[in-house]
Design a protein around this motif. Structure first.
Motif, PDB file in Angstrom:
ATOM      1  N   SER A 111       8.369  -4.076   2.208  1.00  0.00           N
ATOM      2  CA  SER A 111       8.007  -3.497   3.545  1.00  0.00           C
ATOM      3  C   SER A 111       6.792  -2.471   3.083  1.00  0.00           C
ATOM      4  N   LEU A 112       5.688  -2.794   4.246  1.00  0.00           N
ATOM      5  CA  LEU A 112       4.643  -1.636   3.819  1.00  0.00           C
ATOM      6  C   LEU A 112       4.754  -0.280   5.062  1.00  0.00           C
ATOM      7  N   ASP A 113       6.012  -0.617   5.748  1.00  0.00           N
ATOM      8  CA  ASP A 113       6.456   0.329   6.783  1.00  0.00           C
ATOM      9  C   ASP A 113       7.540   1.033   6.218  1.00  0.00           C
ATOM     10  N   PRO A 114       7.344   2.446   6.106  1.00  0.00           N
ATOM     11  CA  PRO A 114       8.333   3.403   5.238  1.00  0.00           C
ATOM     12  C   PRO A 114       9.785   3.353   6.000  1.00  0.00           C
ATOM     13  N   ARG A 115       9.595   2.985   7.277  1.00  0.00           N
ATOM     14  CA  ARG A 115      10.974   3.049   8.030  1.00  0.00           C
ATOM     15  C   ARG A 115      11.647   1.761   7.788  1.00  0.00           C
ATOM     16  N   MET A 116      10.989   0.552   7.860  1.00  0.00           N
ATOM     17  CA  MET A 116      11.504  -0.756   7.144  1.00  0.00           C
ATOM     18  C   MET A 116      12.105  -0.826   5.838  1.00  0.00           C
ATOM     19  N   PHE A 117      11.148  -0.130   5.089  1.00  0.00           N
ATOM     20  CA  PHE A 117      11.309  -0.019   3.494  1.00  0.00           C
ATOM     21  C   PHE A 117      12.703   0.490   3.470  1.00  0.00           C
ATOM     22  N   HIS A 118      12.963   1.750   4.134  1.00  0.00           N
ATOM     23  CA  HIS A 118      14.256   2.672   3.966  1.00  0.00           C
ATOM     24  C   HIS A 118      15.475   1.653   4.662  1.00  0.00           C
ATOM     25  N   GLN A 119      15.237   0.960   5.629  1.00  0.00           N
ATOM     26  CA  GLN A 119      16.304   0.182   6.360  1.00  0.00           C
ATOM     27  C   GLN A 119      16.735  -1.000   5.264  1.00  0.00           C
ATOM     28  N   ILE A 120      15.767  -1.921   4.608  1.00  0.00           N
ATOM     29  CA  ILE A 120      16.110  -2.837   3.638  1.00  0.00           C
ATOM     30  C   ILE A 120      16.645  -2.388   2.444  1.00  0.00           C
ATOM     31  N   THR A 121      16.378  -1.167   1.749  1.00  0.00           N
ATOM     32  CA  THR A 121      16.636  -0.757   0.361  1.00  0.00           C
ATOM     33  C   THR A 121      17.641   0.110   0.566  1.00  0.00           C
ATOM     34  N   GLY A 122      17.990   0.872   1.588  1.00  0.00           N
ATOM     35  CA  GLY A 122      18.959   1.817   1.585  1.00  0.00           C
ATOM     36  C   GLY A 122      18.336   3.273   1.026  1.00  0.00           C
ATOM     37  N   GLU A 123      16.907   3.232   0.705  1.00  0.00           N
ATOM     38  CA  GLU A 123      16.705   4.534   0.224  1.00  0.00           C
ATOM     39  C   GLU A 123      15.121   4.801   0.948  1.00  0.00           C
ATOM     40  N   ASN A 124      15.081   6.171   1.014  1.00  0.00           N
ATOM     41  CA  ASN A 124      13.986   6.794   1.542  1.00  0.00           C
ATOM     42  C   ASN A 124      12.905   7.020   0.488  1.00  0.00           C
ATOM     43  N   ARG A 125      12.522   6.101  -0.243  1.00  0.00           N
ATOM     44  CA  ARG A 125      11.371   6.409  -1.517  1.00  0.00           C
ATOM     45  C   ARG A 125      10.393   5.559  -1.281  1.00  0.00           C
ATOM     46  N   PHE A 126       9.838   5.116  -0.419  1.00  0.00           N
ATOM     47  CA  PHE A 126       8.564   4.466  -0.050  1.00  0.00           C
ATOM     48  C   PHE A 126       7.279   4.964  -0.772  1.00  0.00           C
ATOM     49  N   HIS A 127       7.361   6.284  -0.577  1.00  0.00           N
ATOM     50  CA  HIS A 127       5.932   7.005  -0.955  1.00  0.00           C
ATOM     51  C   HIS A 127       5.846   7.011  -2.589  1.00  0.00           C
ATOM     52  N   GLN A 128       7.310   7.480  -3.078  1.00  0.00           N
ATOM     53  CA  GLN A 128       7.474   7.430  -4.404  1.00  0.00           C
ATOM     54  C   GLN A 128       7.057   6.007  -5.259  1.00  0.00           C
ATOM     55  N   VAL A 129       7.353   5.030  -4.631  1.00  0.00           N
ATOM     56  CA  VAL A 129       7.310   3.829  -5.195  1.00  0.00           C
ATOM     57  C   VAL A 129       5.785   3.309  -5.111  1.00  0.00           C
ATOM     58  N   MET A 130       5.099   3.757  -4.024  1.00  0.00           N
ATOM     59  CA  MET A 130       3.766   3.623  -3.853  1.00  0.00           C
ATOM     60  C   MET A 130       2.879   4.267  -4.794  1.00  0.00           C
TER      61      MET A 130
END
Length: 329
Positions: free
Chosen positions: A126-145
């Motif tokens: 997901s490109l939505d950080p909140r949905m990314f967190h919901q799917i992966t269980g990890e709040n690391r969207f910006h780190q991955v980007m």
């Protein structure tokens, strides 16, 4: 060179997916929703560098030209860069790829490239950080980007981004994803949610066919690219107005298995003829000495004659695979 690996349906195998660990630090809802749990096997140590060297040489001597290092999360191995070097030592291997959740990319990708890693896939559902967190269980969207940005900085011409399609989770993000790749050399790979032994309810609730996306792409001027013989299973589309590409992986489509060109070796040294198949065939006992290569090749060639014509997913058969992390997806 030994005889090319080939099954009784005349399919040739140019591509090895080599798992080096089944450990993962993410808790993706479609794979490890409760997090990683050790298998408890008596022989649970993962393949060593010498064992990896030997199995790679055996496959390379039988026509394999592409190896993808998988997991779990392969970069959790402290010797991940050494694994790349061991594979790159074999000149018959033209493509060395990995699939990663991206959390170590920003600090590690320059070293991986220097070691010989030629292609990189990152999972971003997901490109939505909140949905990314919901799917992966990890709040690391910006780190991955940031890791993807760093890959381009160190010289990768293209990065592939894997997106598992899920109804009511991320399927509506197609316009957002398309905008993201308009001026970036990213190949977005939309992967249909696959039914595994532990994920029946999730599959029923969230599966959506990739045909829906394909129809939208074709209607908007996207054109199908020709596959190379060591490419993965994606149908890849290009568009003159986009720097990026779209890949669709649709395992439920009729004849999906006709072009199968890949085999899998698990982190515990078992050969898997299909992602959705059997318990695996033991190879590790023949990875202990260089002199065993002929015997190792012979065992693989013999087992290839047992490879089925299809995974039969479309008939509701989920095989023996409990979840995708167990043999490297």
């Amino acid at each position: 060179m030994a005889q090319q690996f080939e099954d009784k349906f005349r399919r040739k195998f140019y591509y090895l997916r080599l798992s080096v660990t089944d450990v993962c630090n993410f808790k993706c809802t479609y794979c490890l929703p409760d997090g990683y749990k050790p298998s408890g096997s008596k022989n649970s140590s993962f393949l060593t560098l010498p064992e990896i060297h030997r199995v790679v040489n055996a496959f390379a001597d039988c026509g394999t030209s592409k190896i993808r290092i998988t997991g779990g999360e392969p970069t959790l191995r402290k010797d991940f860069t050494d694994i790349i070097r061991v594979i790159a030592d074999n000149s018959n291997i033209q493509k060395i790829a990995t699939t990663t959740n991206g959390y170590r990319m920003e600090r590690g990708v320059a070293e991986w490239k220097e070691a010989g890693l030629t292609h990189i896939n990152v999972s971003v559902d997901s490109l939505d950080p909140r949905m990314f967190h919901q799917i992966t269980g990890e709040n690391r969207f910006h780190q991955v980007m940031s890791g993807i940005d760093r890959a381009f900085e160190v010289g990768y011409k293209q990065v592939k981004v894997n997106v598992v399609l899920m109804k009511d989770r991320n399927h509506h993000e197609l316009p957002l994803f398309l905008n993201w790749i308009k001026h970036r050399p990213i190949q977005l790979r939309f992967i249909e949610l696959m039914q595994t032994g532990e994920m029946d309810d999730l599959f029923t609730k969230h599966h959506i066919s990739g045909v829906t996306i394909r129809n939208q792409l074709i209607a908007n001027g996207w054109i199908l690219k020709v596959r190379e013989n060591n490419d993965g299973p994606a149908q890849v589309f290009v568009h003159p107005d986009y720097q990026g590409e779209i890949g669709l992986i649709m395992p439920y489509e009729k004849n999906f298995c006709d072009s199968c060109n890949r085999l899998r070796v698990s982190a515990l040294g078992k050969l898997h003829l299909c992602l959705f198949g059997e318990q695996g065939i033991e190879l590790r006992d023949l990875m202990q000495e260089d002199a065993q290569e002929a015997e190792l090749i012979s065992r693989i060639q013999m087992q290839l004659q047992n490879k089925s014509v299809s995974h039969f997913l479309q008939e509701g058969n989920t095989g023996m695979t409990p979840h995708l992390a167990s043999i490297g997806g």
